[in-house]
Write a protein that holds these residues in place. Structure first.
Motif, PDB file in Angstrom:
ATOM      1  N   LEU A   1       0.896  -1.256  -0.055  1.00 16.22           N
ATOM      2  CA  LEU A   1      -0.070   0.165  -0.070  1.00 16.22           C
ATOM      3  C   LEU A   1       0.952   1.236  -0.002  1.00 16.22           C
TER       4      LEU A   1
ATOM      5  N   SER B   1      -5.091   5.259  -1.264  1.00 14.93           N
ATOM      6  CA  SER B   1      -4.469   3.792  -0.832  1.00 14.93           C
ATOM      7  C   SER B   1      -5.404   3.271   0.100  1.00 14.93           C
TER       8      SER B   1
ATOM      9  N   PHE C   1      -7.070  -0.627  -0.391  1.00 17.13           N
ATOM     10  CA  PHE C   1      -7.044  -1.592   0.759  1.00 17.13           C
ATOM     11  C   PHE C   1      -8.644  -1.857   1.190  1.00 17.13           C
TER      12      PHE C   1
ATOM     13  N   ILE D   1       0.763  -0.693  -4.972  1.00 15.80           N
ATOM     14  CA  ILE D   1       0.043   0.427  -5.095  1.00 15.80           C
ATOM     15  C   ILE D   1      -0.054   1.345  -6.072  1.00 15.80           C
TER      16      ILE D   1
END
Length: 329
Positions: free
Chosen positions: A182, A190, A194, A241
């Motif tokens: 991340l 981010s 997630f 990411i």
């Protein structure tokens, strides 16, 4: 040398009216504008931007603050901004915060001190209190990372939707132990990706393993350094990411003779140009980066010119880009 006051005297108008004619303002009539422009040509007047700025209190400049000038995603957003502004007769001051809050604050202070008519910022670890004072003095557009509780125009992507699409694809490719690199823990982009990852694990009855979820500064070096940690935990794939981090993972795999996608699936995010040029082209998510730059610029100029904006929150839909790095046929 002829100056703006000479033109004004010649046309029997104010210097402000001359400035408005030169800036194609709608506040004066077409006939007046044409008469002033003819006079400028006859007198061989060359506009002095500094002098005009003193009269109009406008610089015809926009500030753009990005987190990482070397990252292709931010470079493409910058390109979208500069292309749009150029067509509108505006210049651009580009500032690189280097993902440091101190740098971001320094540049905000610098730009607000009368150097620009407005600011577009892609913030680092954004908090409401970071921008409350600045937006009182100059129009500001936030892009990419949403700031909760701030009454400001925002342009970004639906990160939850994009995260859902890429993780859903990886699970459909048969991956069950997906490691995740991340961004910063405070990054809304981010955290939304997630959240999508966690929801997809639940939906597919896959247990969440916190040992294979790590945070980073979203750099190539982080991708390289964190790849070994995740691989040592037995992951069968890695979701990065962004594409820059994914390429760091790819280098680690190359150095350690780990084959993509035979030994490890790999997916990124951003769809930067390099992601399609790799030996194993990277499966990723396209984030409309140039469109973000264009739209942020358009909305900022609306605010500068006092034109009403339809919506303060502008969310674009990212697109899954399927290539070969997750074992696709």
């Amino acid at each position: 040398m002829i100056n703006i006051k000479d033109v004004a005297k010649y046309c029997k108008v104010s210097a402000m009216t001359v400035s408005r004619a030169l800036n194609d303002s709608k506040e004066i009539s077409k006939d007046t504008r044409e008469r002033i422009l003819r006079a400028c040509k006859d007198l061989n007047y060359k506009p002095n931007s500094a002098a005009i700025s003193l009269i109009t209190k406008k610089t015809k400049m926009v500030g753009l603050i990005i987190p990482d000038i070397a990252n292709q995603y931010y470079a493409n957003i910058s390109k979208g901004v500069s292309t749009y502004l150029e067509k509108q007769g505006y210049g651009l001051i580009l500032c690189n915060s280097d993902r440091k809050k101190t740098n971001e604050n320094k540049y905000l202070n610098f730009l607000v001190e009368g150097r620009v008519d407005g600011i577009i910022i892609l913030p680092v670890n954004p908090k409401t209190e970071d921008y409350e004072e600045f937006i009182k003095h100059v129009p500001v557009i936030i892009a990419d990372n949403y700031v909760e509780g701030l009454d400001i125009t925002f342009v970004g992507n639906d990160n939850y939707y994009g995260g859902t699409k890429i993780i859903e694809h990886m699970i459909m490719q048969g991956y069950k132990k997906i490691g995740v690199i991340l961004g910063d823990k405070k990054s809304t982009a981010s955290n939304e990706r997630f959240r999508a990852y966690k929801d997809l694990l639940i939906k597919n009855s896959i247990e969440l393993n916190s040992k294979i979820v790590v945070n980073s500064n979203s750099t190539f070096e982080d991708g390289y350094n964190l790849a070994g940690i995740l691989i040592s935990q037995g992951v069968d794939s890695i979701f990065a990411i962004n594409d820059t981090v994914a390429m760091g993972v790819l280098k680690y795999c190359f150095v350690n003779n780990i084959k993509i996608p035979r030994d490890l699936g790999l997916a990124g995010y951003d769809n930067i140009e390099q992601s399609s040029m790799l030996t194993i082209p990277l499966t990723t998510v396209d984030q409309n980066n140039k469109e973000i730059g264009n739209l942020a610029s358009e909305l900022l100029l609306c605010e500068i010119r006092g034109i009403p904006i339809k919506s303060k929150i502008n969310i674009l839909e990212p697109k899954l880009v399927i290539r070969k790095s997750c074992g696709e046929k």
